[in-house]
Design a protein around this motif. Structure first.
Motif, PDB file in Angstrom:
ATOM      1  N   ARG A  83       0.834  -1.209   0.000  1.00 34.46           N
ATOM      2  CA  ARG A  83       0.000   0.000   0.000  1.00 34.46           C
ATOM      3  C   ARG A  83       0.867   1.257   0.000  1.00 34.46           C
ATOM      4  N   ILE A 132       2.461   1.669  -3.541  1.00 33.28           N
ATOM      5  CA  ILE A 132       1.496   2.199  -4.513  1.00 33.28           C
ATOM      6  C   ILE A 132       1.270   3.690  -4.282  1.00 33.28           C
ATOM      7  N   ARG A 133       1.199   4.080  -3.006  1.00 38.93           N
ATOM      8  CA  ARG A 133       1.004   5.493  -2.691  1.00 38.93           C
ATOM      9  C   ARG A 133       2.210   6.321  -3.125  1.00 38.93           C
ATOM     10  N   ILE A 192       4.195   5.733  -5.651  1.00 39.57           N
ATOM     11  CA  ILE A 192       4.130   5.873  -7.111  1.00 39.57           C
ATOM     12  C   ILE A 192       3.059   6.884  -7.502  1.00 39.57           C
ATOM     13  N   LYS A 193       1.922   6.844  -6.832  1.00 39.11           N
ATOM     14  CA  LYS A 193       0.818   7.754  -7.159  1.00 39.11           C
ATOM     15  C   LYS A 193       1.139   9.197  -6.807  1.00 39.11           C
ATOM     16  N   TRP A 223       2.822  -3.539  -8.719  1.00 39.46           N
ATOM     17  CA  TRP A 223       2.680  -2.258  -8.020  1.00 39.46           C
ATOM     18  C   TRP A 223       2.414  -1.131  -9.018  1.00 39.46           C
ATOM     19  N   LYS A 241      -1.197  -1.418 -10.296  1.00 36.80           N
ATOM     20  CA  LYS A 241      -2.176  -1.014  -9.284  1.00 36.80           C
ATOM     21  C   LYS A 241      -2.150   0.489  -9.027  1.00 36.80           C
ATOM     22  N   ALA A 242      -0.991   1.104  -9.212  1.00 35.56           N
ATOM     23  CA  ALA A 242      -0.895   2.561  -9.044  1.00 35.56           C
ATOM     24  C   ALA A 242      -1.414   3.308 -10.263  1.00 35.56           C
TER      25      ALA A 242
END
Length: 371
Positions: free
Chosen positions: A60, A63-64, A66-67, A85, A88-89
Motif C-alpha cells: 500500500r 502504490i502510494r 508511485i501515485k 505495483w 495497481k498505481a
C-alpha cells in the motif's frame, strides 16, 4: 523531470554504486532520481546522501509512493513484483527495465511476466548481459549502456592526499592485493583462499585485503575457513569500509605496487573493475565475458584462464614484480576508464535514450526538450 528506480536489494555493490554515480550526474542535468527498495543489505549509506530513498515492503505504501510523486518514468531493476505495483498505481508513463542478474535461472523470474505492463526497452550494462537477456525476451529492444564511474571521486589521488591513518593501514614492505565484494559463491571466495594458500607458501612480501562482506550470507563460512587455514596473517579482512574511503584504499594498493584480484564466476558488468582501473590499479581477473569487455589483457590488467589458481597467481606476480609494467598498466587503465566508462560519457547515453520516450526530459545542457 523525475524518475523512480525500483530495486528490491539495497546493497553495497555495483548496481547501486552505478546508480549513485548516475543520479549525481542526472541531477546536474535537471533530472531528479528517487529510489525504492524493499530490503536493506547495508547499502543505505552510499545512496541516502545523493537522492531520496524509500525503503518498504508494504504494498500500500509503495502504490502510494508511485501515485503521489508524479514520476515521468519508472525504471525497474530485476524486481518482478514491481510490475504489479505499477499496474495497481495506474501509472501511465513509460516503464524501462534494467536487467542486471548475470545468472539465467535467477534472471528469468524478473523477465517472465510483466503483469500487464508493457516496458519500452531493456537496458543492460554489457554485451554479455545483452546475450543473456535475448534468450529470455522477445520484441523488446535491448540497449547496452555501461555502468559509469564518477572520475572526480574515483581517481588516482596523489600520495599527499592519501589518508594513511584510516583502515586499512598500509604495511611496510608489502605488495597489496585487493579483493573487493560480497562473500558468496558467485564472487568465489573459495578460490581466493586457494590463491592465498599458494602465495603464502611461496613468499612473504604480499598482503591480501578483503574489503566488504559484513552482511554477506557466507561471511561466517568464510571466517571459519580463513582461520582454519591459518591465513589471518596474509589475508586481512575489513568487513566494512565506508564508500567515501574507497579511493584511498585503491591509492594505497597502487602505492604498494599491488593490484586488485577478482575470482568471480559471473558478472553482468563489474563496477569494482572500473573503480580500480580509474584509480590506477591494474586488475587480475578471469578471462570471461563481460570482464574482458572492461579489462584489456596485458594493457590494463591480466586475465587468467577460467578458475585456474596457478595461472591467477602467475598473473599477479607478473604485475607486482615488474614496476615498469605496473606503471604502464596504471596509466593505461586510467585512460581506458576516462574514455569509455566515465559517468559523463555513459550517463549522457542514458539521457539520450530516455529522451526518445520522455518528452519532458532535459537535454545535455539542462534545458527541457520541447514537447
Amino acid at each position: 523531470m523525475k524518475v523512480l528506480v525500483i530495486w528490491r536489494l539495497l546493497t553495497v555493490g555495483g548496481v547501486n554504486a552505478g546508480w549513485r554515480n548516475r543520479s549525481i550526474y542526472f541531477k546536474k542535468q535537471g533530472i531528479e532520481t528517487e529510489f525504492l527498495y524493499t530490503t536493506d543489505h547495508g547499502g543505505l549509506h552510499i545512496m541516502q546522501d545523493v537522492a531520496n530513498v524509500y525503503l518498504t515492503k508494504d504494498e500500500r505504501k509503495i502504490i502510494r509512493i508511485i501515485k503521489d510523486n508524479a514520476y515521468d518514468a519508472i525504471i525497474v531493476v530485476d524486481t518482478g513484483s514491481a510490475y504489479k505495483w505499477i499496474r495497481k498505481a495506474k501509472f501511465k508513463g513509460p516503464v524501462f527495465i534494467e536487467a542486471r542478474t548475470p545468472e539465467l535461472i535467477k534472471l528469468q523470474p524478473h523477465l517472465k511476466n510483466f503483469k500487464g505492463i508493457h516496458p519500452e526497452l531493456i537496458i543492460v550494462p554489457s554485451q554479455y548481459q545483452r546475450r543473456l537477456v535475448s534468450i529470455l525476451t522477445e520484441d523488446i529492444p535491448i540497449h547496452v549502456i555501461h555502468n559509469g564511474v564518477d572520475t572526480s571521486f574515483f581517481r588516482a589521488i596523489s600520495d599527499e592526499e592519501i589518508d594513511f591513518n584510516s583502515a586499512p593501514v598500509l604495511p611496510t614492505g608489502k605488495k597489496i592485493i585487493g579483493w573487493i565484494g560480497r562473500l558468496d559463491r558467485r564472487k568465489n571466495w573459495p578460490m581466493l583462499i586457494e590463491v592465498a594458500k599458494r602465495i603464502n607458501s611461496e613468499r612473504d612480501d604480499i598482503e591480501i585485503w578483503v574489503i566488504g562482506g559484513a552482511q554477506s550470507v557466507q561471511r561466517e563460512e568464510f571466517a571459519a575457513v580463513w582461520q582454519a587455514e591459518k591465513l589471518t596473517e596474509i589475508i586481512k579482512w575489513f568487513p566494512v569500509i565506508p564508500y567515501q574511503q574507497m579511493p584511498h584504499v585503491y591509492a594505497k594498493i597502487r602505492q604498494s605496487g599491488g593490484c586488485t584480484l577478482a575470482t568471480t564466476k559471473a558478472e553482468s558488468f563489474g563496477n569494482t573493475f572500473i573503480e580500480s582501473m580509474v584509480c590506477g590499479v591494474p586488475v587480475v581477473a578471469s578471462n570471461i565475458m563481460p570482464i574482458n569487455e572492461l579489462v584489456v589483457n596485458g594493457e590494463t590488467g591480466m586475465l587468467y584462464r577460467g578458475q585456474n589458481v596457478e595461472d591467477a597467481v602467475n598473473q599477479i606476480y607478473g604485475i607486482i614484480d615488474e614496476s615498469k609494467l605496473h606503471q604502464q598498466m596504471s596509466q593505461a587503465a586510467i585512460q581506458r576508464v576516462e574514455d569509455l566508462f566515465a559517468i559523463q560519457v555513459v550517463a549522457e547515453q542514458y539521457i539520450h535514450l530516455l529522451q526518445k520516450w520522455v518528452p519532458s526530459i532535459t537535454n545535455g545542457n539542462g534545458e527541457v526538450n520541447p514537447q
